[in-house]
Scaffold this motif. Structure first.
Motif, PDB file in Angstrom:
ATOM      1  N   ALA A 131      -9.567-104.054  19.456  1.00  0.00           N
ATOM      2  CA  ALA A 131     -10.111-103.225  20.537  1.00  0.00           C
ATOM      3  C   ALA A 131     -10.049-101.758  20.135  1.00  0.00           C
ATOM      4  O   ALA A 131     -10.992-100.987  20.360  1.00  0.00           O
ATOM      5  CB  ALA A 131      -9.320-103.471  21.821  1.00  0.00           C
ATOM      6  N   ALA A 132      -8.955-101.374  19.503  1.00  0.00           N
ATOM      7  CA  ALA A 132      -8.812 -99.975  19.076  1.00  0.00           C
ATOM      8  C   ALA A 132      -9.813 -99.660  17.961  1.00  0.00           C
ATOM      9  O   ALA A 132     -10.356 -98.541  17.895  1.00  0.00           O
ATOM     10  CB  ALA A 132      -7.387 -99.718  18.615  1.00  0.00           C
ATOM     11  N   LEU A 133     -10.063-100.648  17.105  1.00  0.00           N
ATOM     12  CA  LEU A 133     -11.011-100.421  15.999  1.00  0.00           C
ATOM     13  C   LEU A 133     -12.413-100.148  16.540  1.00  0.00           C
ATOM     14  O   LEU A 133     -13.149 -99.328  15.992  1.00  0.00           O
ATOM     15  CB  LEU A 133     -11.057-101.637  15.066  1.00  0.00           C
ATOM     16  N   GLU A 134     -12.765-100.826  17.622  1.00  0.00           N
ATOM     17  CA  GLU A 134     -14.103-100.608  18.195  1.00  0.00           C
ATOM     18  C   GLU A 134     -14.297 -99.141  18.552  1.00  0.00           C
ATOM     19  O   GLU A 134     -15.350 -98.558  18.295  1.00  0.00           O
ATOM     20  CB  GLU A 134     -14.309-101.498  19.416  1.00  0.00           C
ATOM     21  N   GLY A 135     -13.264 -98.549  19.122  1.00  0.00           N
ATOM     22  CA  GLY A 135     -13.327 -97.126  19.463  1.00  0.00           C
ATOM     23  C   GLY A 135     -13.519 -96.264  18.223  1.00  0.00           C
ATOM     24  O   GLY A 135     -14.295 -95.301  18.228  1.00  0.00           O
ATOM     25  N   ILE A 136     -12.820 -96.632  17.164  1.00  0.00           N
ATOM     26  CA  ILE A 136     -12.942 -95.848  15.914  1.00  0.00           C
ATOM     27  C   ILE A 136     -14.381 -95.946  15.394  1.00  0.00           C
ATOM     28  O   ILE A 136     -14.989 -94.954  14.986  1.00  0.00           O
ATOM     29  CB  ILE A 136     -11.942 -96.351  14.848  1.00  0.00           C
ATOM     30  N   TRP A 137     -14.944 -97.172  15.476  1.00  0.00           N
ATOM     31  CA  TRP A 137     -16.319 -97.361  14.993  1.00  0.00           C
ATOM     32  C   TRP A 137     -17.298 -96.516  15.826  1.00  0.00           C
ATOM     33  O   TRP A 137     -18.209 -95.912  15.292  1.00  0.00           O
ATOM     34  CB  TRP A 137     -16.687 -98.850  15.052  1.00  0.00           C
ATOM     35  N   GLU A 138     -17.058 -96.503  17.131  1.00  0.00           N
ATOM     36  CA  GLU A 138     -17.962 -95.726  18.002  1.00  0.00           C
ATOM     37  C   GLU A 138     -17.875 -94.236  17.703  1.00  0.00           C
ATOM     38  O   GLU A 138     -18.881 -93.541  17.615  1.00  0.00           O
ATOM     39  CB  GLU A 138     -17.593 -95.941  19.476  1.00  0.00           C
ATOM     40  N   ARG A 139     -16.654 -93.758  17.544  1.00  0.00           N
ATOM     41  CA  ARG A 139     -16.479 -92.302  17.353  1.00  0.00           C
ATOM     42  C   ARG A 139     -16.815 -91.849  15.939  1.00  0.00           C
ATOM     43  O   ARG A 139     -17.071 -90.684  15.700  1.00  0.00           O
ATOM     44  CB  ARG A 139     -15.022 -91.899  17.669  1.00  0.00           C
ATOM     45  N   ARG A 140     -16.759 -92.783  14.985  1.00  0.00           N
ATOM     46  CA  ARG A 140     -16.945 -92.476  13.570  1.00  0.00           C
ATOM     47  C   ARG A 140     -16.034 -91.319  13.158  1.00  0.00           C
ATOM     48  O   ARG A 140     -16.434 -90.368  12.497  1.00  0.00           O
ATOM     49  CB  ARG A 140     -18.420 -92.162  13.247  1.00  0.00           C
ATOM     50  N   TRP A 141     -14.791 -91.430  13.568  1.00  0.00           N
ATOM     51  CA  TRP A 141     -13.796 -90.396  13.239  1.00  0.00           C
ATOM     52  C   TRP A 141     -12.605 -91.098  12.592  1.00  0.00           C
ATOM     53  O   TRP A 141     -11.962 -91.938  13.218  1.00  0.00           O
ATOM     54  CB  TRP A 141     -13.355 -89.654  14.506  1.00  0.00           C
TER      55      TRP A 141
END
Ligand code: T4K
Length: 381
Positions: free
Chosen positions: A28-38
């Protein structure tokens, strides 16, 4: 007549296994990283973990870093140490090598024979005109004599750094471990109670130390055109921070599971001649980082090294942290403070300590089987 040998484990049992969060939590946390591309350089998860850890450890100011070794180096730099630093030889190479990388000459002082942390009297004797700091290690989560070391530091105008790699969540009489010294350095390596795969933190009471550590971990870059300090790259990235945030939710459960295993070890290993389990002082909250036994090679029917070797036949892989002493490494051996006569208690401890497998997922049954193998090996002699 000896009893028949216990069954070996079908799979290797290591000294530790890293704490892993639930995969779904991490995903779930990885999805956020993918969205933010940060990915790195102060991402949102980095900052979230920094704040959460400062609260968890009750650390006044805390900087996340790439690993504990880099944290030690940043602490030395932030405190502007020079000349000599007094430290223990009974530690990970990380502690002493970090001093070396900062151009500091390590001066080894002996440890207390019971706590195995720096002996304040030995520290005071080692102080010379070039001494700028005391670097203590809360070994196996057993705190240094922080009051005595602080008094010495005050008398001689020295700075104090504590290596807290084994002391995540340790408290002395209810006071968090990060409250002591000028800087406290944690490691969040995979093998630590709390891990971010690789990672660490520098905690300090003085906000100026945090300001400097924050700058130093990112090459000293203050803004696009200003490099304020000669820093290095010691940043934690978002993948590690996400892992840490998920692990932080379960670290207390892990500590409790380890406490149960420690009970099994203490019960089952009591009364073996020449073997004793290291105690934690009553006023200390145990980090449950390692479970350490000492084998008195003159009183036990087997030596520490025989036990270490023979346990392998049962698929049990213990570790002799920290043998050999750092003072025995080729590049420190010639230092005057490295002479074994200067370090009798550390020398003896390095020949006697053995870290048993210790992690929540091990379970109490496996701990009982480890005790059976140990008891069998000692009985057989
Ligand atoms: N200060 C002190 C007092 C320290 O003990 C340390 C680190 C530091 C400072 C420096 O912190 P960092 O810069 O590392 O953040 C391990 C660690 O590599 C090292 O971090 C640690 N001290 C030292 C005491 O222990 P090894 O050589 O024992 O690690 P290794 O790879 O043999 O792992 C031990 C066991 O753990 C393995 O047999 C199996 C298991 N394991 C390990 C890893 C890495 C796993 O199951 N999965 C894994 O991913 O040094």
């Amino acid at each position: 007549m000896h009893s028949s040998p216990p069954q070996p484990f079908s799979e290797p049992v290591f000294v530790t296994r890293p704490l892993f969060p639930a995969l779904a939590d991490y995903q779930a946390a990885l999805e956020g990283i993918w969205e933010r591309r940060w990915l790195t350089n102060k991402g949102v998860l980095h900052d979230e973990l920094e704040t959460a850890l400062a609260a968890h450890l009750r650390a006044p100011h805390l900087s996340l870093v790439a690993n504990g070794t880099a944290g030690l180096m940043l602490a030395c730099r932030a405190l502007e140490l020079s000349g000599e630093a007094i430290t223990t030889p009974l530690t990970s190479p990380a502690t002493v090598n970090a001093l070396n990388w900062c151009g500091l000459k390590p001066v080894f002082a002996d440890v207390d024979p019971v706590t195995l942390t720096l002996d304040p009297a030995a520290v005071e004797k080692a102080i010379g005109p070039e001494t700028s700091a005391i670097v203590g290690v809360h070994l196996y989560g057993r705190p240094c004599d922080v009051e005595a070391l602080q008094a010495i530091a005050k008398r001689h105008e020295l700075r104090v750094i504590y290596d807290c790699a084994h002391a995540f969540g340790t408290e002395i009489s209810g006071r968090p471990i990060a409250e002591f010294g000028d800087a406290s350095v944690f490691s969040f390596h995979a093998t630590k109670l709390f891990n971010t795969a690789e990672g660490g933190a520098v905690a300090a009471r003085d906000p100026d130390i945090k300001r400097k550590a924050d700058l130093l971990r990112t090459l000293g870059i203050q803004d696009e055109t200003t490099v304020a300090l000669p820093g290095i790259n010691a940043r934690m990235n978002e993948l590690e921070a996400a892992f840490g945030l998920a692990n932080l939710k379960i670290v207390e459960a892990e500590r409790n599971a380890r406490a149960e295993i420690a009970k099994v070890y203490r019960e089952r290993l009591a009364g073996i001649a020449g073997l004793h389990c290291l105690e934690m002082p009553a006023d200390v909250r145990d980090s449950q980082h390692y479970f350490v036994i000492r084998i008195d090679n003159t009183r036990c029917k087997v030596s520490r090294d025989q036990l270490y070797e023979r346990l392998k036949a049962f698929n049990i892989f213990t570790r002799r942290y920290f043998y050999p002493l750092c003072s025995e490494f080729a590049f420190y051996r010639e230092l005057p403070s490295s002479r074994p006569e200067n370090l009798p208690h550390a020398t003896r401890a390095a020949e006697e300590v053995l870290c048993l497998p210790f992690y929540g997922a091990l379970g109490r049954d496996a701990a009982r089987r480890i005790c059976e193998a140990l008891t069998y090996l000692v009985d057989r002699g």
